[in-house]
Write a protein that holds these residues in place. Structure first.
Motif, PDB file in Angstrom:
ATOM      1  N   GLY A 165      -8.623  -7.001 -25.061  1.00 20.76           N
ATOM      2  CA  GLY A 165      -8.034  -8.018 -25.931  1.00 20.76           C
ATOM      3  C   GLY A 165      -6.796  -8.653 -25.314  1.00 20.76           C
ATOM      4  O   GLY A 165      -6.605  -9.870 -25.393  1.00 20.76           O
ATOM      5  N   ILE A 166      -5.967  -7.841 -24.676  1.00 21.85           N
ATOM      6  CA  ILE A 166      -4.764  -8.368 -24.009  1.00 21.85           C
ATOM      7  C   ILE A 166      -5.166  -9.277 -22.854  1.00 21.85           C
ATOM      8  O   ILE A 166      -4.572 -10.342 -22.656  1.00 21.85           O
ATOM      9  N   ALA A 167      -6.180  -8.864 -22.085  1.00 22.73           N
ATOM     10  CA  ALA A 167      -6.628  -9.694 -20.958  1.00 22.73           C
ATOM     11  C   ALA A 167      -7.157 -11.040 -21.446  1.00 22.73           C
ATOM     12  O   ALA A 167      -6.876 -12.081 -20.852  1.00 22.73           O
ATOM     13  N   ILE A 168      -7.918 -11.016 -22.533  1.00 28.10           N
ATOM     14  CA  ILE A 168      -8.440 -12.272 -23.087  1.00 28.10           C
ATOM     15  C   ILE A 168      -7.295 -13.145 -23.592  1.00 28.10           C
ATOM     16  O   ILE A 168      -7.260 -14.352 -23.353  1.00 28.10           O
ATOM     17  N   LEU A 169      -6.341 -12.532 -24.291  1.00 29.37           N
ATOM     18  CA  LEU A 169      -5.188 -13.277 -24.784  1.00 29.37           C
ATOM     19  C   LEU A 169      -4.387 -13.876 -23.636  1.00 29.37           C
ATOM     20  O   LEU A 169      -3.996 -15.047 -23.690  1.00 29.37           O
TER      21      LEU A 169
END
Length: 180
Positions: A165-169
């Motif tokens: 999720g952090i990578a996508i954000l």
């Protein structure tokens, strides 16, 4: 940083790390293909302080959180695997039914005097000193390792989902011309 011209005349500042990638022109919004490193080095260099847009303020904390979540996922995944292997290494030869059958066969082949002696020894022993049968200890140990395996894999899975999720954000927040 190298100066890559767009068809609209806008000069894009690209880094060697972006070679072979693509970026969006901030002026005309067209997708500009960044040449391979060999061809990129033929372009004129730019002054990186004036043409590079500032890196977002959230980049370092998010990347640090991504690294921490990745590390947590790795550690707990390794722990879960250790617990799985530990549980698989514990053989359970008996269950309660097999144990009762075995003891019935032993008791039927034992003399009455030996059975009475064993019974008296059992009755004299305090309740607090009685231990579970070896197969029960093995089953309890295996169940404990299975619980730790589930716990480890669960924590690793949650940490991995957070890291993704952090990578996508981070990918969505980073401007295309800055993305490596």
């Amino acid at each position: 940083m190298y100066a890559l011209p767009c068809t609209c005349g806008q000069i894009l500042s690209v880094s060697p790390g972006q070679a072979g990638d693509q970026t969006t022109c901030p002026n005309c919004q067209t997708i500009v293909k960044i040449p391979q490193l060999r061809e990129l080095r033929l372009l004129p260099k730019t002054d990186s302080t004036t043409t590079t847009p500032p890196v977002a303020e959230h980049a370092f904390p998010l990347r640090m959180l991504f690294a921490v979540m990745g590390f947590i996922a790795l550690v707990f995944g390794a722990f879960g695997t250790f617990a799985l292997v530990s549980a698989l290494m514990i053989p359970i030869e008996y269950d309660t039914d097999k144990f009762v059958e075995y003891n019935e066969a032993v008791m039927l082949s034992t003399s009455t005097e030996d059975l009475v002696t064993r019974w008296e020894q059992l009755v004299r022993r305090p309740l607090g000193d009685r231990q579970p049968f070896p197969y029960q200890v093995q089953a309890n140990t295996k169940a404990s390792w299975n619980w730790w395996m589930t716990f480890g894999y669960s924590i690793a899975g949650v940490a991995l989902l957070i890291a993704i999720g952090i990578a996508i954000l981070e990918r969505r927040r980073t401007p295309p011309s800055v993305a490596a």
